[in-house]
Motif scaffolding. Structure first.
Motif, short mmCIF file in Angstrom:
data_model
loop_
_atom_site.label_atom_id
_atom_site.label_comp_id
_atom_site.label_asym_id
_atom_site.label_seq_id
_atom_site.Cartn_x
_atom_site.Cartn_y
_atom_site.Cartn_z
N UNK A 128 0.84 -1.18 0.00
CA UNK A 128 0.00 0.00 0.00
C UNK A 128 0.88 1.24 0.00
N UNK A 129 0.30 2.35 -0.37
CA UNK A 129 1.04 3.60 -0.39
C UNK A 129 0.20 4.70 0.23
N UNK A 130 0.85 5.84 0.51
CA UNK A 130 0.12 7.00 1.02
C UNK A 130 -0.70 6.66 2.24
N UNK A 131 -2.02 6.93 2.16
CA UNK A 131 -2.89 6.71 3.29
C UNK A 131 -3.20 5.24 3.53
N UNK A 132 -2.70 4.34 2.68
CA UNK A 132 -2.92 2.92 2.91
C UNK A 132 -1.60 2.19 3.11
N UNK A 133 -0.69 2.81 3.86
CA UNK A 133 0.60 2.20 4.12
C UNK A 133 0.52 1.35 5.39
N UNK A 134 0.87 0.07 5.28
CA UNK A 134 0.98 -0.81 6.44
C UNK A 134 -0.28 -0.92 7.25
N UNK A 135 -0.18 -0.54 8.52
CA UNK A 135 -1.28 -0.73 9.46
C UNK A 135 -2.51 0.09 9.08
N UNK A 136 -2.34 1.17 8.34
CA UNK A 136 -3.49 1.96 7.93
C UNK A 136 -4.38 1.16 6.99
N UNK A 137 -3.75 0.48 6.04
CA UNK A 137 -4.53 -0.35 5.12
C UNK A 137 -5.28 -1.44 5.84
N UNK A 138 -4.62 -2.10 6.77
CA UNK A 138 -5.29 -3.14 7.54
C UNK A 138 -6.40 -2.55 8.40
N UNK A 139 -6.15 -1.36 8.94
CA UNK A 139 -7.16 -0.72 9.78
C UNK A 139 -8.41 -0.36 9.01
N UNK A 140 -8.25 0.15 7.80
CA UNK A 140 -9.40 0.49 6.97
C UNK A 140 -10.21 -0.75 6.65
N UNK A 141 -9.52 -1.83 6.26
CA UNK A 141 -10.24 -3.07 5.96
C UNK A 141 -10.97 -3.61 7.18
N UNK A 142 -10.35 -3.46 8.35
CA UNK A 142 -10.93 -4.00 9.57
C UNK A 142 -12.15 -3.20 10.03
N UNK A 143 -12.10 -1.87 9.85
CA UNK A 143 -13.14 -1.03 10.44
C UNK A 143 -14.20 -0.54 9.47
N UNK A 144 -13.89 -0.45 8.18
CA UNK A 144 -14.85 0.10 7.23
C UNK A 144 -16.10 -0.76 7.16
N UNK A 145 -17.25 -0.11 7.12
CA UNK A 145 -18.52 -0.82 7.03
C UNK A 145 -19.11 -0.78 5.61
N UNK A 146 -18.39 -0.16 4.71
CA UNK A 146 -18.83 -0.12 3.32
C UNK A 146 -17.80 -0.85 2.46
N UNK A 147 -18.11 -1.15 1.20
CA UNK A 147 -17.11 -1.76 0.33
C UNK A 147 -15.87 -0.88 0.22
N UNK A 148 -14.69 -1.50 0.29
CA UNK A 148 -13.41 -0.81 0.10
C UNK A 148 -12.89 -1.19 -1.28
N UNK A 149 -12.61 -0.18 -2.11
CA UNK A 149 -12.14 -0.41 -3.47
C UNK A 149 -10.69 0.08 -3.55
N UNK A 150 -9.75 -0.87 -3.68
CA UNK A 150 -8.32 -0.54 -3.76
C UNK A 150 -7.90 -0.55 -5.22
N UNK A 151 -7.28 0.56 -5.66
CA UNK A 151 -6.97 0.75 -7.07
C UNK A 151 -5.46 0.83 -7.28
N UNK A 152 -4.87 -0.05 -8.08
CA UNK A 152 -3.44 0.06 -8.38
C UNK A 152 -3.18 1.22 -9.33
N UNK A 153 -1.94 1.63 -9.40
CA UNK A 153 -1.57 2.76 -10.24
C UNK A 153 -1.91 2.52 -11.70
N UNK A 154 -1.56 1.33 -12.20
CA UNK A 154 -1.85 0.99 -13.59
C UNK A 154 -2.99 -0.02 -13.60
N UNK A 155 -4.11 0.33 -14.15
CA UNK A 155 -5.27 -0.57 -14.16
C UNK A 155 -5.84 -0.68 -15.56
#
Length: 292
Positions: A265-292
């Motif tokens: 993950x990068x930026x706001x989804x680096x390490x524990x932040x990414x895991x935290x969002x997945x753990x706590x978010x109650x809506x779908x989480x959409x993770x987008x790579x740089x090249x899609x």
């Protein structure tokens, strides 16, 4: 998720529990909106608790046959569910042998998106649960990865998406997809730049925040012209990224964030932040790579 004329499928990991259909429903709805085929995938490794029955078959051959039988039934039920929900969607189900992470990564190489389920497990359970699949798939994805929670969450009106923004190119890809999703759903979009003060106070916090606002404005600039129907609200928020994004997206249609797409993950989804969002978010989480 796909350019006009692109027929890459929406891939969805299928659960063995028939009561857990939120990821499958989300994927079917997305395929219908984007006029794409749907590819339900069941990866069979060891027998699941629900299919072991009273005893493990006495031979490896019998064990393997039982895995295939149960997997085929799970996929047949999934196909029937999609047919009832969206009979117009083309469905191509796949039963694969191997580790679910590897199978889904490989399927993601040729997919418009990979959709997975999540149960908001405890930290200990996450080691062996859905997050142990979602995180490595998201970290190495070649396409957007969507993690859909169970049970269905309550959304607000007017409907909206939230996108996390930072100064990276990965963030720009997330913003692009967030606009696409909002336009497809007739929803509003909230673009948030989360500024977390460091342990040592900097000399001029006001100047630092103004720079963050400038970067946020530059990131969303131009995209609004391509999607004039999308109502855009963007703001700088001071706080911890996990808490800010979780609270902002509590009743959203989805939370869109950027990833490196090749190992983390990068930026706001680096390490524990990414895991935290997945753990706590109650809506779908959409993770987008740089090249899609």
């Amino acid at each position: 998720m796909s350019a006009p004329g692109d027929r890459r499928p929406v891939v969805v990991g299928v659960e063995s529990d028939p009561s857990r259909r939120m990821a499958l429903a989300w994927a079917a709805d997305e395929a219908a909106r984007r006029h794409l085929p749907l590819r339900p995938v069941r990866a069979e490794g060891l027998p699941t608790r629900g299919h072991r029955g009273g005893a493990v078959p006495p031979s490896w051959e019998a064990w393997n046959q039982e895995l295939h039988r149960s997997g085929e039934q799970v996929l047949a039920d999934a196909v029937a569910f999609v047919a009832a929900r969206h009979p117009e969607v083309e469905v191509d189900a796949v039963l694969a042998e191997g580790d679910p992470v590897w199978v889904l990564r490989e399927e993601g190489r040729r997919a418009a998106a990979v959709v997975l389920g999540s149960r908001h497990l405890s930290r200990a359970e996450e080691v062996f649960g859905s997050a142990s699949v979602a995180l490595p798939v998201m970290a190495h994805a070649h396409c957007p990865v969507v993690v859909v929670p169970e049970p269905e969450h309550i959304t607000q009106e007017p409907a909206y998406y939230v996108v996390g923004v930072d100064a990276s190119e990965h963030s720009a890809a997330a913003v692009d997809l967030a606009f696409e999703e909002a336009a497809l759903r007739g929803a509003e979009l909230r673009a948030l730049y989360v500024w977390e003060p460091g342990p040592l106070r900097i000399f001029d916090e006001h100047a630092a925040q103004q720079e963050c606002r400038r970067l946020l404005s530059e990131t969303v600039a131009g995209r609004g012209a391509r999607y004039p129907e999308v109502v855009l609200r963007h703001e700088l928020v001071v706080g911890h990224p996990v808490q800010v994004l979780t609270e902002a997206s509590a009743h959203a249609l989805g939370l869109v964030v950027g990833t490196r797409g090749r190992g983390g993950f990068t930026g706001m989804l680096l390490g524990s932040v990414g895991q935290g969002v997945l753990h706590h978010a109650r809506c779908p989480v959409i993770a987008v790579p740089r090249h899609r």
